[in-house]
Structures are given as structure tokens and as C-alpha cells.
Design a protein around this motif. Structure first.
Motif, PDB file in Angstrom:
ATOM      1  N   ALA A 519       0.818  -1.220   0.000  1.00 56.32           N
ATOM      2  CA  ALA A 519       0.000   0.000   0.000  1.00 56.32           C
ATOM      3  C   ALA A 519       0.848   1.265   0.000  1.00 56.32           C
ATOM      4  O   ALA A 519       0.991   1.929   1.029  1.00 56.32           O
ATOM      5  CB  ALA A 519      -0.934  -0.006   1.212  1.00 56.32           C
ATOM      6  N   PRO A 520       1.432   1.647  -1.129  1.00 55.52           N
ATOM      7  CA  PRO A 520       2.019   2.981  -1.190  1.00 55.52           C
ATOM      8  C   PRO A 520       0.937   4.029  -0.985  1.00 55.52           C
ATOM      9  O   PRO A 520      -0.247   3.764  -1.248  1.00 55.52           O
ATOM     10  CB  PRO A 520       2.600   3.045  -2.614  1.00 55.52           C
ATOM     11  CG  PRO A 520       1.810   2.032  -3.389  1.00 55.52           C
ATOM     12  CD  PRO A 520       1.452   0.948  -2.420  1.00 55.52           C
ATOM     13  N   PHE A 521       1.311   5.199  -0.497  1.00 52.03           N
ATOM     14  CA  PHE A 521       0.302   6.235  -0.261  1.00 52.03           C
ATOM     15  C   PHE A 521      -0.134   6.796  -1.614  1.00 52.03           C
ATOM     16  O   PHE A 521       0.552   7.598  -2.231  1.00 52.03           O
ATOM     17  CB  PHE A 521       0.849   7.347   0.626  1.00 52.03           C
ATOM     18  CG  PHE A 521      -0.234   8.287   1.098  1.00 52.03           C
ATOM     19  CD1 PHE A 521      -0.962   8.001   2.245  1.00 52.03           C
ATOM     20  CD2 PHE A 521      -0.540   9.435   0.379  1.00 52.03           C
ATOM     21  CE1 PHE A 521      -1.980   8.849   2.665  1.00 52.03           C
ATOM     22  CE2 PHE A 521      -1.550  10.286   0.791  1.00 52.03           C
ATOM     23  CZ  PHE A 521      -2.272   9.987   1.939  1.00 52.03           C
ATOM     24  N   THR A 546       4.716   0.062   2.878  1.00 56.04           N
ATOM     25  CA  THR A 546       4.237   1.389   2.516  1.00 56.04           C
ATOM     26  C   THR A 546       5.382   2.384   2.642  1.00 56.04           C
ATOM     27  O   THR A 546       6.530   2.001   2.905  1.00 56.04           O
ATOM     28  CB  THR A 546       3.043   1.790   3.400  1.00 56.04           C
ATOM     29  OG1 THR A 546       2.456   3.003   2.900  1.00 56.04           O
ATOM     30  CG2 THR A 546       3.457   1.995   4.853  1.00 56.04           C
ATOM     31  N   ASP A 547       5.074   3.665   2.458  1.00 58.78           N
ATOM     32  CA  ASP A 547       6.070   4.728   2.600  1.00 58.78           C
ATOM     33  C   ASP A 547       5.806   5.462   3.923  1.00 58.78           C
ATOM     34  O   ASP A 547       4.938   5.074   4.711  1.00 58.78           O
ATOM     35  CB  ASP A 547       5.998   5.681   1.411  1.00 58.78           C
ATOM     36  CG  ASP A 547       4.576   6.098   1.071  1.00 58.78           C
ATOM     37  OD1 ASP A 547       3.784   6.322   2.020  1.00 58.78           O
ATOM     38  OD2 ASP A 547       4.238   6.187  -0.121  1.00 58.78           O
ATOM     39  N   ALA A 548       6.564   6.520   4.171  1.00 57.93           N
ATOM     40  CA  ALA A 548       6.472   7.208   5.461  1.00 57.93           C
ATOM     41  C   ALA A 548       5.082   7.780   5.703  1.00 57.93           C
ATOM     42  O   ALA A 548       4.535   7.659   6.808  1.00 57.93           O
ATOM     43  CB  ALA A 548       7.528   8.324   5.525  1.00 57.93           C
ATOM     44  N   ALA A 560       4.183  -5.615  11.637  1.00 59.20           N
ATOM     45  CA  ALA A 560       5.456  -5.128  11.090  1.00 59.20           C
ATOM     46  C   ALA A 560       5.151  -4.161   9.955  1.00 59.20           C
ATOM     47  O   ALA A 560       4.172  -4.333   9.222  1.00 59.20           O
ATOM     48  CB  ALA A 560       6.310  -6.284  10.583  1.00 59.20           C
ATOM     49  N   THR A 561       5.997  -3.134   9.833  1.00 64.03           N
ATOM     50  CA  THR A 561       5.887  -2.180   8.732  1.00 64.03           C
ATOM     51  C   THR A 561       7.207  -2.154   7.985  1.00 64.03           C
ATOM     52  O   THR A 561       8.261  -1.898   8.569  1.00 64.03           O
ATOM     53  CB  THR A 561       5.564  -0.760   9.232  1.00 64.03           C
ATOM     54  OG1 THR A 561       4.317  -0.785   9.928  1.00 64.03           O
ATOM     55  CG2 THR A 561       5.481   0.216   8.066  1.00 64.03           C
ATOM     56  N   ILE A 562       7.162  -2.481   6.695  1.00 59.38           N
ATOM     57  CA  ILE A 562       8.334  -2.376   5.825  1.00 59.38           C
ATOM     58  C   ILE A 562       8.259  -1.011   5.156  1.00 59.38           C
ATOM     59  O   ILE A 562       7.376  -0.756   4.345  1.00 59.38           O
ATOM     60  CB  ILE A 562       8.352  -3.493   4.765  1.00 59.38           C
ATOM     61  CG1 ILE A 562       8.227  -4.856   5.431  1.00 59.38           C
ATOM     62  CG2 ILE A 562       9.616  -3.394   3.919  1.00 59.38           C
ATOM     63  CD1 ILE A 562       9.329  -5.188   6.392  1.00 59.38           C
ATOM     64  N   MET A 567       7.866   8.184  -2.974  1.00 63.39           N
ATOM     65  CA  MET A 567       7.907   8.312  -4.434  1.00 63.39           C
ATOM     66  C   MET A 567       6.521   8.660  -4.947  1.00 63.39           C
ATOM     67  O   MET A 567       5.519   8.451  -4.256  1.00 63.39           O
ATOM     68  CB  MET A 567       8.380   7.007  -5.084  1.00 63.39           C
ATOM     69  CG  MET A 567       7.368   5.860  -4.980  1.00 63.39           C
ATOM     70  SD  MET A 567       8.041   4.272  -5.506  1.00 63.39           S
ATOM     71  CE  MET A 567       8.992   3.867  -4.044  1.00 63.39           C
ATOM     72  N   VAL A 568       6.479   9.195  -6.163  1.00 65.31           N
ATOM     73  CA  VAL A 568       5.198   9.338  -6.844  1.00 65.31           C
ATOM     74  C   VAL A 568       4.701   7.931  -7.132  1.00 65.31           C
ATOM     75  O   VAL A 568       5.456   7.085  -7.633  1.00 65.31           O
ATOM     76  CB  VAL A 568       5.365  10.149  -8.139  1.00 65.31           C
ATOM     77  CG1 VAL A 568       4.038  10.253  -8.879  1.00 65.31           C
ATOM     78  CG2 VAL A 568       5.919  11.533  -7.835  1.00 65.31           C
TER      79      VAL A 568
END
Length: 608
Positions: A519-521, A546-548, A560-562, A567-568
Motif C-alpha cells: 500500500a504505497p500512499f 508502505t512509505d512514510a 510489522a511495517t516495511i 515516491m510518486v
């Protein structure tokens, strides 16, 4: 995937530089060059085209000197001409480079304002002028390199040779591989062990962020923080292991880590980085504006690359796309009209079902496009248009770098189609190409999560079932993640569109079920969060990739969060492929399976 060699020798090195470059020809290239310190002065010889042209140049204009660097170039920025060939040099320093400097325009403008004169169209030349600028300020070669590296944005391997310093080579890597060789009173640098094997008694591999200062007697390696570190030296005489697997335990691990390099090489084949536009390497026998419909046909992992490409092509080019499993395509009697576009994806180019589907589409009058890693394969030979993926040999049965190179080729194809049809503007095309140019660096950053994933794999290895969820382009990636885990660890896994969770798979959720959420934002992130909440409410163990921003707004507490780089999200699947591959790999290693040759599977399926 350019080839690099550097030698600090006891005798003249030009012939050995050329011999090493010959060993690197398998990578593909379009120009070559060497530089040596002849009587302590930098001298260069470069040539467009094949290595024989450089050999002819050296025969006519020999180079002396016992220290030198060499390069085979695959053009990225600028045409494959002699003035764009490496090494690039000023009167004080020469450099060879593998990778992409993303911010070269900004650096070039600043250097030109300070009086630097550029002789090429490449991104690499900014590196040599940047280091030169620090030398003019009185910095030592080591200090000049250390001051320059933090200013470079991208994935790269670099080797520097300095005028007047016949006992010095400096190498640095970020994303692209670089190896150090040790001999009897000699030292070497190379883009892989194949170039170094004839000379070196031992080889060590720089880790990401490392910089090495070589003399003939030793190499001093510093990590990204500047601390002196030791890297294991592997003996070259013991086995082909060093030349083939490098210092990796399995080919699959090596091929995962090669991805920033080979994806960058594939990118360079499909975009004009200087103009920031998509530039397919072949003239098409049709115009995209005439295409009414496209089909993508493939098997296994390649079919998931096609499913991701469906999102890109429909979104950017507004061409309706069907994605078919090759073994089903012929038998469901799908209507194919003359002039339709039929795309076929295969790593080997010999996949029997995909080849049969291609022949069926060709017989119906469709334009056939093959995306293959072996340009001499049957599928390539029988296609109207061939778009190579340039991943290099992939030994591991479970596809990794071939998959991400397929995605890069398909992404560039989608951008080219959108621009040709007028569905995206010139400025939108430039923006998309800039996003693609960043992908190799982002993949290198994603590899940094490996220690966390290795730890997580110890938990996954104890489970019997794993669920993968994703939305949008992350849905096919969820399918690929589940396939990878099944292929090499033999753990049952399934991939689902996250929105389908409540339509059946939610019955599987309990406190023992790991659920990997990709799940990228992006525009559907909030929808994915609601699906995670459904899993959390039933005690499911969420592993979030996901990202920050996604991690901050997840609204649930994952097991856990990887964390992946920001990024776009358009081309995020190429980067997010890295952690799903690593998770499958480390789980399989912990379980003791045959990672490179899993049971019952073959690299190329040549029968129906």
C-alpha cells in the motif's frame, strides 16, 4: 549495465584493460574507451561501436602506463558517439561510470556558471567536473571525491584515475555493483568478477554506499558514514562461485540485488533522458492513434507484469487492454481484429503457450509485440516488433530482475503510447520520464530493508498460509508476491484485490494468518486502510509495505511495517517488487528449500 575495469599494475595495462572489457561484452554496449597514466599524464582513447574499433585506435595510437581505467558504455544520456564515450576527463581527473546521475542538469548548470566547459551530452561528465572543481580548491583526490559524492543523486558505480597519481584508484558505489580485486603487487576494480578473474587472487564486493581508495599494496574501504570497514575477500581460484554468484549464497539473491543496475539499463533503452521523453528503440509499423484495442498475453510472473501494464496503458494512453493467461487465450476464442495490438511477455522467449498465442494473434492480423529477455528467441524471431528487457542472464527459476525489467519496458511503452495519442501533454510526458529515471535509485534504497525482512521471514516461515492484498497496480503485485512465496518456500499463499476481502477471503482471517498489505500512499490508500481495519478487527497479523506517509496514516497497528522510500506512486510496483521478492527469498532460505531450483519448476516452460 555498463562495464567498468580499473587496474593498478606493475606493467603496461592497456592490453589488459581491453581484455577485461571483452569479458564484459555480454552486458551489451555501444561505445568503449580506456584512459591510462602515460608518464604520469592522463591519456585517453575512445571509440564508437564495438571493441574492435577501440583496438584499432590503440594499434594506431598506443597507450603506455601501468595504471588505467576502461569502460563499455550503454548509452543513456546522449547518443553512442565517441565524444560521449567514457572515460570522461579533465586535465586532472578521469572517471568511468555505471548508472544514472538524476540531478545532472542542476549540477551541470552550476558548474558551467563557475566556468566548466563540457564536451559531451552525458550525465557522467558532471561527475568529473565536480571532482575537478574541488581539486582546483586544493582538495586531495580523496577529499575531492568525498566532497562530491553526497551531491550526486541516483544509482551509480564510479572509478576515478588522477593525473600525477600513478598509485591511486578511487571507487564508489551506490546501487550499482563494484568489486575490488587483489593480486601480487597489483589491485583492480571492476563492475563484476568476470572482468577481474584472470588477474585477481582474491575479490571483495563493495556494499552499498562504500568508497574504496586503492594503492598497489592495499585497499582502504569506507562505508557511507566514513568509517573504515573490512569486506570479506573471496579467493578466485576455488570455484566458479565467485565469478557467477559473487558473494551471494544464491543466484536469486544476486539477481534481486542486480535490479537497480539492470532496470536502469532497460530504462536507458526506452527513454531519451536528456530530452526527458519516451523513445522506443524501434520504428513501429503502426501509429498508436490507430490502435483501438490491445491484448497482453503471458504466463506466470510475466502475466502479472502485463496486469500492471494494463493500468498504465489504459490510464496514460486510453487504449482498452485485455490481459490473458497464454494457456487460455487461444481456447476462449477471443475476438481479434486486424490491426489490434497483441503484446506477448516472456523471459526466455520460448514459453510454449505464449508462442502459440502469438502465432494465433498473428494469423488473425494483429500487430505482434514481444517483450523478451532473449532477443534471439523464437518469440522474438516470430514477432513483428521486439522490445528487449536487457536483464542479462537470469539463473534463478523464480523470476526477479526479468520481472522488474519487463515492468520498466512496459512503463516506457505506456508513456510513449500516451504521448503519441495526445492523451498526455509534453510536460506530463517529461514528468513521467523523470519518475522513471528515479526508479533505479529508489530500488537501491528499497534493498536497505533487507535486514528487517530477513527477521520477519523467521516468523513467516512458521506459518502455513499467507494472504497478500493490494489495490490498483498493487493488486497484481500482491498476486506476484503470493506466487513468489509459493514457488520457493512451498508455503500456501494467495493474492487478492483488497476490496474483495469481504467477498470471501475474510473467512480465512484469524490470529495465525499473516496478511501482507502492499500500500504505497496513493489515491486508493484510504480504501486499503479500511480493509486493513477489517483484518485487524479479526486478529489478523498485518505486515504493511508502505512509505512514510502511509505508515503515519495507516490508522491500524501492524505487526510489522516495511518502510519503502517516498515516491510518486505511478510506477511504485517496480520498486515494491523488491521487498516481496526478499520476503519470499529469506523465508525459503530459513526453511531450507532449494531457492534457485525449486521442486517441480523449470526456468523455461517449452511444452503446453
Amino acid at each position: 549495465m555498463c562495464g567498468i575495469i580499473g587496474i593498478l599494475g606493475r606493467t603496461a595495462v592497456s592490453e589488459r584493460l581491453v581484455d577485461s572489457l571483452r569479458r564484459l561484452e555480454y552486458r551489451g554496449y555501444d561505445s568503449t574507451g580506456v584512459a591510462t597514466l602515460d608518464d604520469g599524464r592522463l591519456e585517453r582513447r575512445r571509440a564508437e561501436g564495438k571493441l574492435r574499433n577501440l583496438e584499432a585506435r590503440l594499434l594506431a595510437e598506443p597507450l603506455g602506463g601501468d595504471a588505467g581505467i576502461g569502460h563499455t558504455r550503454w548509452a543513456t544520456h546522449g547518443k553512442p558517439t565517441e565524444h560521449n564515450a567514457h572515460p570522461h576527463a579533465t586535465e586532472r581527473v578521469a572517471v568511468v561510470h555505471n548508472g544514472i546521475i538524476e540531478n545532472f542538469r542542476k549540477l551541470r548548470q552550476a558548474l558551467e556558471e563557475k566556468g566548466a566547459t563540457f564536451a559531451s551530452d552525458t550525465d557522467t561528465e558532471v561527475v568529473v567536473h565536480l571532482v575537478h572543481s574541488y581539486l582546483l580548491m586544493g582538495y586531495s583526490p580523496q577529499e575531492a571525491v568525498w566532497a562530491s559524492l553526497p551531491q550526486l543523486r541516483g544509482a551509480f558505480a564510479l572509478v576515478f584515475l588522477f593525473n600525477g597519481y600513478r598509485d591511486l584508484l578511487i571507487g564508489a558505489r551506490r546501487g550499482s555493483p563494484l568489486a575490488v580485486g587483489y593480486g601480487n603487487g597489483e589491485t583492480y576494480l571492476g563492475s563484476d568478477a568476470i572482468a577481474l578473474a584472470p588477474f585477481a587472487d582474491g575479490i571483495s564486493y563493495l556494499e552499498d554506499g562504500d568508497c574504496v581508495v586503492l594503492s598497489r599494496e592495499k585497499g582502504v574501504i569506507r562505508d557511507a558514514n566514513g568509517a573504515v570497514v573490512a569486506r570479506e575477500v573471496l579467493k578466485t581460484g576455488g570455484a566458479s562461485f565467485v565469478a557467477d554468484k559473487a558473494n551471494y549464497r544464491h543466484f536469486m539473491a544476486k539477481e534481486i540485488c542486480e535490479q537497480p543496475d539492470v532496470v536502469g539499463r532497460t530504462l536507458a533503452h526506452y527513454v531519451d533522458m536528456s530530452a526527458e521523453r519516451a523513445a522506443l528503440p524501434i520504428k513501429l509499423p503502426f501509429h498508436f492513434s490507430d490502435v483501438r484495442r490491445a491484448t497482453i498475453t503471458a504466463c506466470g510472473t510475466a502475466s502479472y507484469a502485463g496486469a500492471i501494464a494494463k493500468y498504465w496503458i489504459e490510464r496514460l494512453a486510453h487504449i482498452p487492454v485485455d490481459v490473458d493467461i497464454a494457456s487460455e487465450f487461444r481456447y476462449r476464442e477471443a475476438p481479434i481484429r486486424k490491426g489490434d495490438l497483441a503484446i506477448f511477455i516472456s523471459q526466455s522467449g520460448e514459453t510454449a503457450d505464449t508462442l502459440a498465442a502469438l502465432r494465433h494473434a498473428r494469423d488473425k492480423g494483429a500487430h505482434t509485440v514481444s517483450i523478451v529477455n532473449v532477443p534471439t528467441s523464437t518469440i522474438a524471431r516470430e514477432s513483428e516488433i521486439v522490445l528487449p528487457t536487457l536483464a542479462g542472464p537470469e539463473i534463478g527459476v523464480a523470476s526477479t530482475k526479468a520481472f522488474t525489467c519487463q515492468l520498466m519496458a512496459l512503463a516506457a511503452f505506456a508513456v510513449a503510447a500516451g504521448a503519441a495519442r495526445g492523451e498526455i501533454s509534453a510536460s506530463e510526458e517529461r514528468g513521467l520520464v523523470r519518475e522513471l529515471i528515479e526508479v533505479p535509485r529508489l530500488m537501491a534504497a528499497a534493498l536497505a530493508c533487507e535486514p528487517q525482512i530477513e527477521k520477519l521471514a523467521r516468523t513467516i516461515a512458521k506459518t502455513r498460509d499467507v494472504l497478500y492484498l493490494g489495490r490498483g497496480t498493487s493488486y497484481p503485485l500482491a498476486l506476484e508476491g503470493a506466487l513468489k512465496l509459493k514457488e520457493i518456500s512451498y508455503i500456501h499463499a494467495e493474492g487478492y484485490a483488497a476490496g474483495e476481502l469481504k467477498h470471501g477471503p475474510i473467512a480465512l482471517i484469524d490470529e495465525n494468518m499473516p496478511v501482507v498489505v502492499i500500500a504505497p500512499f496513493d489515491s486508493v490508500f484510504e480504501k486499503t486502510v479500511s480493509n486493513m481495519q477489517e483484518v485487524a478487527a479479526r486478529g489478523g497479523r498485518i505486515i504493511l509495505m508502505t512509505d512514510a506517509r502511509g505508515a503515519a496514516e495507516a490508522a491500524v497497528e501492524p505487526e510489522a511495517t516495511i518502510l519503502l522510500p517516498d515516491m510518486v506512486p505511478t510506477f511504485a510496483p517496480i520498486v515494491y517488487a523488491v521487498p516481496i521478492q526478499l520476503l519470499a527469498y529469506h523465508t525459503a532460505v530459513i526453511m531450507g528449500t532449494d531457492v534457485d531450483q525449486p521442486r517441480n519448476l523449470a526456468k523455461s516452460v517449452t511444452v503446453e
